[in-house]
Design a protein around this motif. Structure first.
Motif, PDB file in Angstrom:
ATOM      1  N   VAL A 143       0.834  -1.204   0.000  1.00  0.00           N
ATOM      2  CA  VAL A 143       0.000   0.000   0.000  1.00  0.00           C
ATOM      3  C   VAL A 143       0.869   1.255   0.000  1.00  0.00           C
ATOM      4  O   VAL A 143       0.611   2.196  -0.751  1.00  0.00           O
ATOM      5  CB  VAL A 143      -0.977  -0.011   1.199  1.00  0.00           C
ATOM      6  N   LYS A 144       1.899   1.283   0.817  1.00  0.00           N
ATOM      7  CA  LYS A 144       2.774   2.460   0.897  1.00  0.00           C
ATOM      8  C   LYS A 144       3.433   2.742  -0.455  1.00  0.00           C
ATOM      9  O   LYS A 144       3.519   3.896  -0.883  1.00  0.00           O
ATOM     10  CB  LYS A 144       3.835   2.261   1.975  1.00  0.00           C
TER      11      LYS A 144
ATOM     12  N   LEU B 165       2.350   1.916  -3.450  1.00  0.00           N
ATOM     13  CA  LEU B 165       1.330   2.385  -4.381  1.00  0.00           C
ATOM     14  C   LEU B 165       0.981   3.848  -4.101  1.00  0.00           C
ATOM     15  O   LEU B 165       0.871   4.660  -5.021  1.00  0.00           O
ATOM     16  CB  LEU B 165       0.075   1.512  -4.302  1.00  0.00           C
ATOM     17  N   ARG B 166       0.841   4.182  -2.838  1.00  0.00           N
ATOM     18  CA  ARG B 166       0.523   5.578  -2.475  1.00  0.00           C
ATOM     19  C   ARG B 166       1.622   6.534  -2.907  1.00  0.00           C
ATOM     20  O   ARG B 166       1.347   7.693  -3.227  1.00  0.00           O
ATOM     21  CB  ARG B 166       0.297   5.691  -0.969  1.00  0.00           C
ATOM     22  N   ASN B 167       2.868   6.078  -2.926  1.00  0.00           N
ATOM     23  CA  ASN B 167       3.979   6.930  -3.351  1.00  0.00           C
ATOM     24  C   ASN B 167       3.950   7.223  -4.849  1.00  0.00           C
ATOM     25  O   ASN B 167       4.626   8.138  -5.308  1.00  0.00           O
ATOM     26  CB  ASN B 167       5.314   6.311  -2.957  1.00  0.00           C
TER      27      ASN B 167
ATOM     28  N   VAL C 253       1.073   7.886  -6.456  1.00  0.00           N
ATOM     29  CA  VAL C 253      -0.144   8.648  -6.720  1.00  0.00           C
ATOM     30  C   VAL C 253      -0.119   9.982  -5.972  1.00  0.00           C
ATOM     31  O   VAL C 253       0.296  10.047  -4.823  1.00  0.00           O
ATOM     32  CB  VAL C 253      -1.392   7.841  -6.281  1.00  0.00           C
TER      33      VAL C 253
END
Length: 185
Positions: free
Chosen positions: A13-14, A16-18, A20
């Motif tokens: 998750v981390k 992927l968030r980086n 976006v």
């Protein structure tokens, strides 16, 4: 859904968030300097990247401030107009040069010319970035590769501007009310 050819479910998750960045309609600015607000959450944004992000976001007003990026931002950005706040949020999103940029009605307080210039600058400077634009303005998406028209949470049309003018009555009505039909800028 694939990002860089990898299923999003296979990402941490981390990580992927980086990839976006999101700029929303509601200006989430905090008390501090403009620089603090743009570099929020990142230690890798240098002056050159910040200047580039401000330029692309059409936040020229920052140059006119006596202290530039060191100028203070009041809580919630109350010392800036709606359009200025949105441009600062967009600059924050752009500063990390994201792989996926989500503009969630983030240009609603911008005039049409500034919005058009912003979209043009994003296309020219972030060629490898996938942009997702949520908007009620036809002019903001009419040059998009794919437009998805929603009504009451349901997809009622999908295609490019010209396709939707021919196949989606709701899109055609919105387009005609906003820009007079098939105009392409």
């Amino acid at each position: 859904v694939l990002v860089n050819g990898i299923n999003v479910l296979d990402y941490k998750v981390k990580d992927l968030r980086n990839l976006v960045a999101i700029a929303s309609q509601k200006a989430a600015l905090f008390k501090g300097t403009i620089k603090d607000n743009i570099t929020y959450g990142s230690s890798t944004i240098d002056q050159e990247r910040m200047d580039m992000a401000l330029d692309i976001a059409k936040a020229d007003f920052v140059k006119d401030l006596e202290q530039g990026v060191d100028s203070m931002v009041a809580q919630s950005g109350s010392n800036f107009s709606g359009g200025q706040k949105q441009r600062l949020l967009i600059a924050r999103a752009l500063a990390n040069h994201p792989e996926i940029l989500i503009l969630d009605d983030s240009s609603s307080a911008l005039d049409y010319k500034t919005d058009a210039n912003l979209r043009k600058a994003i296309l020219q400077n972030l060629k490898d970035t996938t942009s997702i634009i949520v908007t009620q303005r036809v002019s903001s998406v009419m040059n998009a590769d794919l437009i998805i028209v929603l009504e009451e949470g349901e997809i009622i049309g999908m295609g490019n501007h010209q396709d939707l003018l021919n196949t989606c009555e709701v899109y055609k009505e919105i387009s005609e009310s906003q820009i007079g039909g098939s105009f392409i800028d």
